[in-house]
Design a protein around this motif. Structure first.
Motif, PDB file in Angstrom:
ATOM      1  N   ALA A 103      82.766  23.977  16.284  1.00 15.23           N
ATOM      2  CA  ALA A 103      83.160  23.463  17.588  1.00 15.23           C
ATOM      3  C   ALA A 103      84.652  23.145  17.638  1.00 15.23           C
ATOM      4  O   ALA A 103      85.259  23.176  18.705  1.00 15.23           O
ATOM      5  CB  ALA A 103      82.346  22.217  17.929  1.00 15.23           C
ATOM      6  N   ARG A 104      85.256  22.867  16.492  1.00 20.69           N
ATOM      7  CA  ARG A 104      86.686  22.544  16.441  1.00 20.69           C
ATOM      8  C   ARG A 104      87.560  23.775  16.243  1.00 20.69           C
ATOM      9  O   ARG A 104      88.729  23.765  16.600  1.00 20.69           O
ATOM     10  CB  ARG A 104      86.953  21.521  15.342  1.00 20.69           C
ATOM     11  N   ASP A 105      87.009  24.846  15.641  1.00 16.18           N
ATOM     12  CA  ASP A 105      87.777  26.074  15.438  1.00 16.18           C
ATOM     13  C   ASP A 105      86.814  27.243  15.290  1.00 16.18           C
ATOM     14  O   ASP A 105      86.348  27.540  14.193  1.00 16.18           O
ATOM     15  CB  ASP A 105      88.670  25.959  14.204  1.00 16.18           C
ATOM     16  N   GLU A 106      86.531  27.902  16.391  1.00 17.41           N
ATOM     17  CA  GLU A 106      85.551  28.988  16.367  1.00 17.41           C
ATOM     18  C   GLU A 106      86.084  30.277  15.759  1.00 17.41           C
ATOM     19  O   GLU A 106      85.326  31.206  15.525  1.00 17.41           O
ATOM     20  CB  GLU A 106      85.028  29.264  17.771  1.00 17.41           C
ATOM     21  N   TYR A 107      87.393  30.352  15.493  1.00 18.06           N
ATOM     22  CA  TYR A 107      87.968  31.560  14.928  1.00 18.06           C
ATOM     23  C   TYR A 107      88.215  31.486  13.425  1.00 18.06           C
ATOM     24  O   TYR A 107      88.720  32.437  12.835  1.00 18.06           O
ATOM     25  CB  TYR A 107      89.278  31.910  15.626  1.00 18.06           C
TER      26      TYR A 107
END
Length: 126
Positions: A103-107
């Protein structure tokens, strides 16, 4: 029953392959679609015999160049290995694995593979 046109197979292959410089976006979208239940826990990996054979998990120079271009476009060109894997929001290589959250960094690499439970390369091959 209609016979598919010759170009249909090419169009299907093109649709399955990420557009240039969109590997991370494609994997992130596929992950959200296939594994929406958790932002921190991966699906169980398949048995080794059901995975891409180890000798076929290598990457080409072109793939690495494509990843560098994509990371640069996404302003991730200075990420360390822990940030690439666990997220740009992480603060210490000693604890970055504890800070992982799709949720904080989907990549980040781990977020892009949650839906497969396999390696980043295998997720790209899929």
């Amino acid at each position: 029953m209609a016979t598919p046109a010759a170009g249909d197979a090419d169009e299907a292959a093109a649709a399955a392959s990420p557009p240039p410089d969109r590997i991370l976006e494609t994997l992130a979208a596929r992950g959200r679609q296939r594994h929406p239940d958790s932002n921190t826990v991966a699906v169980l990996a398949p048995e080794e015999c059901d995975r891409v054979p180890m000798c076929e998990r290598g990457v080409t120079l072109v793939f690495l160049q494509r990843m560098v271009a994509e990371l640069t476009r996404l302003n991730r060109h200075d990420a360390d290995a822990g940030q690439f894997l666990n997220g740009m929001h992480t603060t210490s290589s000693a604890t970055d694995w504890q800070e992982f959250d799709r949720a904080r960094d989907e990549y980040c690499g781990k977020a892009c593979t949650l839906h497969t439970g396999t390696s980043f390369v295998e997720a790209c091959v899929e």
